[in-house]
Design a protein around this motif. Structure first.
Motif, mmCIF file in Angstrom:
data_model
loop_
_atom_site.group_PDB
_atom_site.id
_atom_site.type_symbol
_atom_site.label_atom_id
_atom_site.label_comp_id
_atom_site.label_asym_id
_atom_site.label_seq_id
_atom_site.Cartn_x
_atom_site.Cartn_y
_atom_site.Cartn_z
ATOM 1 N N LEU A 89 0.928 -1.167 0.046
ATOM 2 C CA LEU A 89 -0.123 -0.048 0.060
ATOM 3 C C LEU A 89 0.805 1.282 -0.040
ATOM 4 C CD1 LEU A 89 -3.164 1.093 0.112
ATOM 5 C CD2 LEU A 89 -2.781 0.947 2.584
ATOM 6 N N LYS A 90 2.025 1.120 0.719
ATOM 7 C CA LYS A 90 2.786 2.284 0.945
ATOM 8 C C LYS A 90 3.580 2.641 -0.442
ATOM 9 C CE LYS A 90 3.690 1.737 5.732
ATOM 10 N NZ LYS A 90 4.685 1.321 6.921
ATOM 11 N N LYS A 91 3.867 1.639 -1.122
ATOM 12 C CA LYS A 91 4.322 1.692 -2.447
ATOM 13 C C LYS A 91 3.572 2.151 -3.650
ATOM 14 C CE LYS A 91 7.898 -1.714 -1.112
ATOM 15 N NZ LYS A 91 8.362 -3.061 -1.494
ATOM 16 N N GLU A 124 -4.344 1.082 10.476
ATOM 17 C CA GLU A 124 -3.209 1.275 9.715
ATOM 18 C C GLU A 124 -3.330 1.679 8.316
ATOM 19 O OE1 GLU A 124 0.080 1.783 11.230
ATOM 20 O OE2 GLU A 124 -1.264 1.802 13.036
ATOM 21 N N ALA A 125 -4.251 0.752 7.675
ATOM 22 C CA ALA A 125 -4.310 0.878 6.041
ATOM 23 C C ALA A 125 -5.084 2.311 5.830
ATOM 24 C CB ALA A 125 -5.047 -0.220 5.471
ATOM 25 N N ARG A 126 -6.024 2.508 6.653
ATOM 26 C CA ARG A 126 -6.732 3.725 6.508
ATOM 27 C C ARG A 126 -5.973 5.011 6.614
ATOM 28 N NH1 ARG A 126 -9.013 7.678 9.783
ATOM 29 N NH2 ARG A 126 -11.223 8.303 9.634
ATOM 30 N N LYS A 127 -5.006 5.010 7.836
ATOM 31 C CA LYS A 127 -4.314 5.878 8.148
ATOM 32 C C LYS A 127 -3.210 6.201 6.960
ATOM 33 C CE LYS A 127 -0.838 5.464 11.444
ATOM 34 N NZ LYS A 127 -0.466 5.372 13.032
ATOM 35 N N ASN A 176 -3.006 9.726 4.850
ATOM 36 C CA ASN A 176 -1.837 10.342 5.116
ATOM 37 C C ASN A 176 -1.164 10.867 3.634
ATOM 38 O OD1 ASN A 176 -2.036 10.974 7.554
ATOM 39 N ND2 ASN A 176 -0.797 9.352 8.445
ATOM 40 N N LYS A 177 -1.373 9.721 2.922
ATOM 41 C CA LYS A 177 -0.813 9.810 1.541
ATOM 42 C C LYS A 177 -1.764 10.873 0.625
ATOM 43 C CE LYS A 177 0.888 6.644 -0.997
ATOM 44 N NZ LYS A 177 1.432 5.132 -1.713
ATOM 45 N N THR A 178 -2.934 11.041 0.919
ATOM 46 C CA THR A 178 -3.743 11.741 0.092
ATOM 47 C C THR A 178 -3.862 13.375 0.685
ATOM 48 O OG1 THR A 178 -5.101 9.822 -0.164
ATOM 49 C CG2 THR A 178 -6.274 11.935 -0.848
ATOM 50 N N LEU A 179 -3.926 13.558 2.119
ATOM 51 C CA LEU A 179 -4.151 14.792 2.512
ATOM 52 C C LEU A 179 -2.941 15.225 3.434
ATOM 53 C CD1 LEU A 179 -7.899 14.397 3.582
ATOM 54 C CD2 LEU A 179 -6.974 15.367 1.518
ATOM 55 N N SER A 180 -2.725 16.763 3.605
ATOM 56 C CA SER A 180 -1.910 17.135 4.294
ATOM 57 C C SER A 180 -2.777 17.287 5.672
ATOM 58 C CB SER A 180 -1.242 18.378 3.988
ATOM 59 O OG SER A 180 -2.318 19.166 3.808
#
Length: 340
Positions: free
Chosen positions: A9-11, A30-33, A37-41
């Motif tokens: 997911l991180k990659k 963890e996946a939701r987070k 975090n990858k989408t929004l500041s």
């Protein structure tokens, strides 16, 4: 598209729609987070992150929000929990919400380019007969978050440590799982402790696991059983005294001891009838990893010997509950009887 791990997911790049299902709350969190975090500041989260409970809110309202342009940013994230309409279970929603599932089907065909929609179904199985389940699994990014077996847990540990530049020996992983079990939250807590100890770029060994990971009462009793198997009564008595010094109750120790020997007995019985470990786990309703360990321990006993031990445990339980003699002494005598 099916995702197997948080590392994947991180990659991966962010997708417009995710389906996350399973009973592992830690993985879901963890996946939701990671997606958020990858989408929004941090600043954008105040304006562009919406969370809904589908036991209270109809899916069409969620879709309406997903189709609304973001404020002060390029993206928005809409999270919808408790998608029970994807299961065969009867809905237990507080207000018995009726969902217009066709609105979700239409949205999946043409998702908004500025929204990441995350549908969360915290259930072990989805109803594969339903059209909405089939479409979600085929046309969105699916993340299964069910509990791990030993193999999956080891893969997850490798991924988790890789992100910290750390390696772990196979024996150390096996030892960690034996000490902690297959509880992902507990494993993660212990890994974080080990990461701090060894430092970035380090290598985790069985010795470092033994040094830092505290044994649970269940694991201590498991080690006691190992000592009994080897006929090492002296070691068993020393471990037992350590447990008493740590204020563990003899009756609680006896209860876990009984549970372990019952599992060993049933594993041996069913194995002799041709059952595989997975079938034994399903029959006894215990995790396959526990069955694997019990099956290994069962090799040291005949069925007759195990029946005899279970009778001795039952007698010790009766003696403790009727106050026949000192509880600590009753269990000490039990260990002395196991010398061979």
């Amino acid at each position: 598209m099916e995702m197997k791990s948080l590392n994947e997911l991180k990659k991966a790049k962010i997708e417009p729609v995710y389906l996350m299902y399973g009973v592992n709350s830690f993985l879901i969190k963890e996946a939701r987070k990671e997606i958020v975090n990858k989408t929004l500041s941090e600043e954008e989260k105040s304006f562009n992150l919406s969370t809904y409970d589908l036991e209270e809110t109809p899916i069409e309202q969620v879709i309406e929000d997903a189709e609304t342009l973001p404020f002060f940013g390029d993206k928005r994230v809409v999270v919808a929990h408790n998608a029970s309409f994807l299961t065969a279970e009867k809905q237990k929603s507080k207000g018995k919400v009726e969902h217009q599932v066709e609105k979700l089907l239409q949205y999946i065909e043409h998702p908004a380019s500025f929204t990441v929609l995350l549908i969360i179904a915290p259930y072990e199985k989805l109803d594969e007969r339903k059209k909405i389940t089939k479409v979600l699994k085929k046309q969105t990014t699916c993340i299964e978050a069910n509990n791990f077996g030993e193999k999956e847990m080891k893969e997850w540990i490798v991924d988790y440590l890789f992100s910290h530049g750390i390696k772990m020996e196979e024996e150390a992983m096996t030892h960690l799982i034996q000490l902690v079990g297959l509880n992902l939250t507990l494993i993660t807590n212990e890994l974080d402790k080990l990461i701090l100890y060894v430092g970035e770029g380090g290598n985790l060994t069985q010795e470092s696991v033994s040094l830092l990971v505290a044994k649970t009462l269940e694991q201590n009793v498991f080690t006691l059983v190992e000592a009994v198997i080897k006929g090492d009564v002296s070691n068993a008595l020393n471990m037992y005294q350590d447990l008493l010094r740590n204020n563990e109750e003899p009756i609680k120790i006896l209860s876990i001891l009984a549970s372990q020997f019952r599992l060993i007995y049933h594993a041996k019985q069913l194995s002799s009838q041709g059952y595989g470990q997975q079938q034994i786990a399903q029959t006894l309703k215990v995790h396959p990893f526990r069955v694997k360990l019990a099956a290994q321990q069962s090799r040291a006993f005949s069925e007759q010997r195990l029946r005899s031990i279970l009778k001795e445990i039952a007698q010790a339980d009766y003696d403790m509950k009727t106050g026949k003699m000192d509880k600590a002494l009753i269990l000490q005598l039990f260990f002395l009887k196991q010398a061979h």
